[in-house]
Design a protein around this motif. Structure first.
Motif, PDB file in Angstrom:
ATOM      1  N   ARG A  56       0.842  -0.993   0.199  1.00 22.49           N
ATOM      2  CA  ARG A  56       0.025  -0.047   0.091  1.00 22.49           C
ATOM      3  C   ARG A  56       1.026   1.279   0.145  1.00 22.49           C
ATOM      4  O   ARG A  56       1.982   1.094   0.090  1.00 22.49           O
ATOM      5  CB  ARG A  56      -1.053  -0.086   1.161  1.00 22.49           C
ATOM      6  N   SER A  58       1.321   5.159   1.789  1.00 24.20           N
ATOM      7  CA  SER A  58       1.009   6.015   2.896  1.00 24.20           C
ATOM      8  C   SER A  58       0.283   7.180   2.395  1.00 24.20           C
ATOM      9  O   SER A  58       0.098   7.411   0.893  1.00 24.20           O
ATOM     10  CB  SER A  58       2.287   6.780   3.640  1.00 24.20           C
ATOM     11  N   GLY A  61       1.882   9.101  -0.123  1.00 30.18           N
ATOM     12  CA  GLY A  61       2.312   8.425  -1.257  1.00 30.18           C
ATOM     13  C   GLY A  61       3.722   7.889  -1.178  1.00 30.18           C
ATOM     14  O   GLY A  61       4.263   7.520  -2.248  1.00 30.18           O
ATOM     15  N   ASP A  62       4.031   7.704   0.083  1.00 29.85           N
ATOM     16  CA  ASP A  62       5.261   6.604   0.216  1.00 29.85           C
ATOM     17  C   ASP A  62       5.043   5.306   0.085  1.00 29.85           C
ATOM     18  O   ASP A  62       3.894   4.837   0.804  1.00 29.85           O
ATOM     19  CB  ASP A  62       6.032   7.363   1.580  1.00 29.85           C
ATOM     20  N   ILE A  64       4.673   1.408   1.209  1.00 27.01           N
ATOM     21  CA  ILE A  64       4.791   0.428   2.374  1.00 27.01           C
ATOM     22  C   ILE A  64       4.983  -0.765   1.654  1.00 27.01           C
ATOM     23  O   ILE A  64       4.275  -1.177   0.777  1.00 27.01           O
ATOM     24  CB  ILE A  64       3.791   0.706   3.202  1.00 27.01           C
ATOM     25  N   ALA A  73       7.756   0.689   5.965  1.00 21.69           N
ATOM     26  CA  ALA A  73       7.455   2.046   5.334  1.00 21.69           C
ATOM     27  C   ALA A  73       8.661   2.595   4.940  1.00 21.69           C
ATOM     28  O   ALA A  73       9.650   2.732   5.749  1.00 21.69           O
ATOM     29  CB  ALA A  73       6.472   2.749   6.213  1.00 21.69           C
TER      30      ALA A  73
END
Lengths: 93, 635
Positions: A56, A58, A61-62, A64, A73
């Motif tokens: 997914r 964050s 847009g970072d 995971i 993450a």
């Protein structure tokens, strides 16, 4: 980390973790970072040959990712430095 | 061991623990290590600091019946030994027997979260390289099995060369096996039970190769042990889809922050009022029964009032730490750090700075301690540096007094906000602005560095255990009272002495003639440009002990007894002797200046010297001074 780590820019194999779609498992080829910044990654299993799967992102847009059954993450900037290659046989998720 | 030896041994237990085996508990954060430690030792544990640093040392006794089997030390949760954090350094030092006052452990119990076994085995490999007798604990067995995972412990044990057992920290299942292992060790007089492959090889290799080697060993181990990873947790997946959602995620984040704030400022208030009343009435009671000597004045006006001013903050600290405990143990704190990271990164900090900065609103001392989880030294330093800008609760009494005295209670921005509340909010914002600006400048000058690697593991969500939360609160409360109490105690005694001399025939001098008053006069020229007189000067000096002490000091100086922030008389006295612009300046001064010796002492210990602590103190003092100067001249 020696010179073998440097990946030719703009080559077709130059896929970065930050570009990988969700749920698409890839294999880590190399980490394009100095040892001091790469060591935390090594320690958590980010080593050449390991499998990484973005699960997914964050809110900012970072990515995971799933690695060895753990969710980690990272920052986009870090994911940009992880050279990966696609796995041919995709697991249908 | 023969029976006589055993009884002898028991006799020594209380005196020295030399002959009692020391067993270390090591493992990654959120592996359930501390829950197991609490289960094994119950309340028979002590918390102290490792020499020279503020990392907490948790040692407890493991008993079987009334016999002490071993001393257990709960090491900080770590991911490896690259020694980027204080916690990693300490863990390695303990395991290698390089810590004063703690012998080299006779064995290490490595606790892993079995649902993430493959990843956690990397740490296990690193611990095994230290060549201590070891036991591998596969914790959270029910969760692994419940989600369809499994592992052949016999094969794993054979592969790693150490014993492997299952546990369930939550229910206590399997703790018997740990006790059994330890008592067996004892009977065998610590014959190392594992034959580790040559431990030195991995260390000599370059970083990448040494980790690749460990990873290979891990891969072989999980394949030999037929490890079947568990299905991803549906609950965790669902919660993450909300908590890390593009829109809901940040909203939940803000709701959590507001809730924590709300609770430390509303729920804590009745408790704090209660404690204040208790200290006040007991002070009055003490002054009634004690003979009228200097000792009474020292005890009642000095020590009791001074230490009382710290104890008052205990409820707030405990409530804050209760929430932090719940957020950490449940797994939300890791998500919060991920959400906060982007914003923090822009100003030169990182996601893990979120926890210290949030804690800073209650008290900077525990907040600075919690910056320890930040691996990158420069990030950690910058976080420690800006944390005292967060409006801690010791500033509130000062703000409340000055705002009540100088800001009219009139509506502002319609009926929505009152002017007083508006000023209070502005003061909070001022602190945040100073923190952002300072972090921004620091990370571009003194602490300039390549961006650090931010890596945050998101553990599965879990229900926090009441026992662990309770023990954590007990620890925190003790540490806060001891650390802050000691300093306030010392400073209040010094201040009290300064008010007692030079003696006159009638006893202690008038405050203006006392040594303290003279110091106030000495610094008057320095603070005159800010519109402050010697009285405020004394207040500024006494507030070095703790900011809120200025309220009591001004009360004493203006000749009033039991001055508190509601006191109307102190307010009118202030209005007479301090001008409006100077009062605004004083507020600004308190927003910026580091008027807190406990924080300075903590920073000194955490950064390993006076360099950063004194730089921080003078930087914040300068900011406070010039801030006040500007405020005085523009209002």
């Amino acid at each position: 980390m020696g010179s073998e780590i440097k990946v030719a820019k703009n080559s077709s194999t130059d896929l970065r973790l930050s570009q990988v779609q969700l749920d698409r498992e890839v294999e880590l080829v190399s980490i394009d970072l100095p040892d001091s910044q790469a060591e935390p990654l090594f320690e958590r299993g980010f080593l050449p040959g390991c499998r990484i799967c973005p699960v997914r992102s964050s809110p900012s847009g970072d990515p995971i990712v799933d690695i060895d059954g753990s969710q980690m993450a990272l920052r986009r900037e870090t994911a940009d430095c992880l050279c990966v290659k696609a796995l041919r046989d995709l697991k249908g998720k | 061991m023969s029976p006589t030896e055993e009884t002898e041994h028991l006799g020594q237990v209380l005196e020295s623990s030399k002959d009692i085996p020391l067993i270390a508990l090591a493992g990654a954060p959120n592996s359930g290590k501390t829950t197991l430690f609490n289960r094994l030792t119950g309340l028979r544990q002590k918390v102290a600091n490792y020499p020279g640093v503020t990392v907490e040392k948790h040692v407890g006794e493991l008993r079987s019946g009334d016999q002490v089997l071993a001393d257990l030390v709960d090491l900080p949760g770590i991911h490896g030994f690259s020694a980027r954090t204080l916690d990693e350094k300490i863990t390695k030092d303990v395991l290698e027997g390089r810590v004063d006052g703690l012998k080299k452990p006779d064995a290490v119990v490595i606790v892993t979260d079995s649902t993430r076994l493959e990843n956690q085995l990397m740490l296990v490999e690193q611990v095994l390289e230290l060549n201590l007798p070891a036991l591998l604990v596969l914790n959270m067995a029910d969760e692994l099995k419940g989600r369809g995972g499994s592992v052949n412990t016999n094969a794993l044990s054979e592969k790693l060369g150490i014993e492997v057992i299952w546990t369930n920290g939550r229910t206590g299942e399997g703790t018997g096996a740990i006790i059994e292992y330890i008592s067996r060790l004892k009977d065998n007089d610590f014959v190392p039970s594992n034959d580790i492959k040559n431990p030195t090889t991995a260390h000599k290799l370059p970083v990448l190769e040494s980790f690749s080697k460990r990873k290979e060993a891990v891969k072989e181990a999980v394949s030999d042990a037929e490890f079947i990873p568990p299905e991803p947790s549906a609950v965790s997946g669902f919660l993450d889809s909300l908590v890390l959602h593009k829109i809901w995620g940040p909203m939940i984040f803000f709701a959590v922050v507001v809730f924590v704030f709300q609770s430390i400022f509303t729920w804590a208030v009745p408790l704090m009022d209660g404690i204040e009343l208790l200290i006040e009435t007991s002070g009055i009671w003490m002054s009634e029964i004690l003979p009228d000597t200097w000792l009474k004045s020292l005890l009642v006006d000095g020590i009791w009032a001074g230490v009382g001013s710290v104890v008052v903050f205990l409820p707030q600290i405990l409530i804050l730490f209760l929430f932090i405990g719940i957020l950490e143990d449940s797994g939300y704190m890791a998500r919060a750090a991920v959400i906060a990271d982007r914003v923090m990164y822009r100003i030169g900090l990182q996601g893990k700075a979120f926890l210290p900065l949030l804690s800073g609103y209650a008290c900077a001392v525990p907040a600075i301690l919690s910056a320890r989880t930040i691996e990158d030294d420069r990030d950690r330093m910058a976080t420690i540096f800006v944390t005292p800008f967060m409006t801690c609760s010791a500033r509130l009494p000062v703000y409340v007094l000055l705002i009540a005295a100088f800001i009219p209670n009139e509506p502002f921005m319609g009926t929505f906000l009152n002017q007083r509340a508006g000023v209070l909010i502005l003061l909070y914002a001022l602190g945040i602005a100073a923190a952002i600006m300072t972090a921004f400048i620091l990370k571009r000058t003194l602490l300039k560095a390549e961006p650090s690697t931010f890596l945050m593991e998101l553990p599965p969500y879990r229900l926090p255990s009441v026992q662990s939360l309770g023990l954590r609160l007990l620890d925190r409360g003790k540490i806060f009272l001891l650390r802050v109490g000691k300093i306030i105690f010392a400073v209040t005694i010094v201040l009290w002495i300064l008010t007692q001399f030079p003696r006159t025939e009638l006893g202690p001098p008038e405050i203006e003639q006392s040594a303290l008053g003279q110091i106030g006069h000495v610094i008057e020229p320095a603070i005159e440009p800010l519109g402050f007189d010697w009285r405020i000067g004394i207040g500024l000096i006494t507030s070095l002990a703790a900011r809120e002490v200025i309220v009591g000091t001004l009360g004493t100086i203006y000749g009033m007894e039991a001055a508190d922030e509601e006191s109307l008389d102190l307010q009118s006295a202030l209005q007479e002797s301090v001008s409006f612009p100077a009062a605004i300046g004083l507020l600004v001064f308190f927003a910026f200046a580091l008027q807190c010796m406990a924080t300075v002492a903590t920073v000194k210990r955490e950064t390993g010297g006076w360099k950063w602590a004194s730089f921080q103190f003078f930087y914040m003092l300068a900011l406070g001074y010039f801030g006040a100067l500007i405020a005085f001249n523009i209002f």
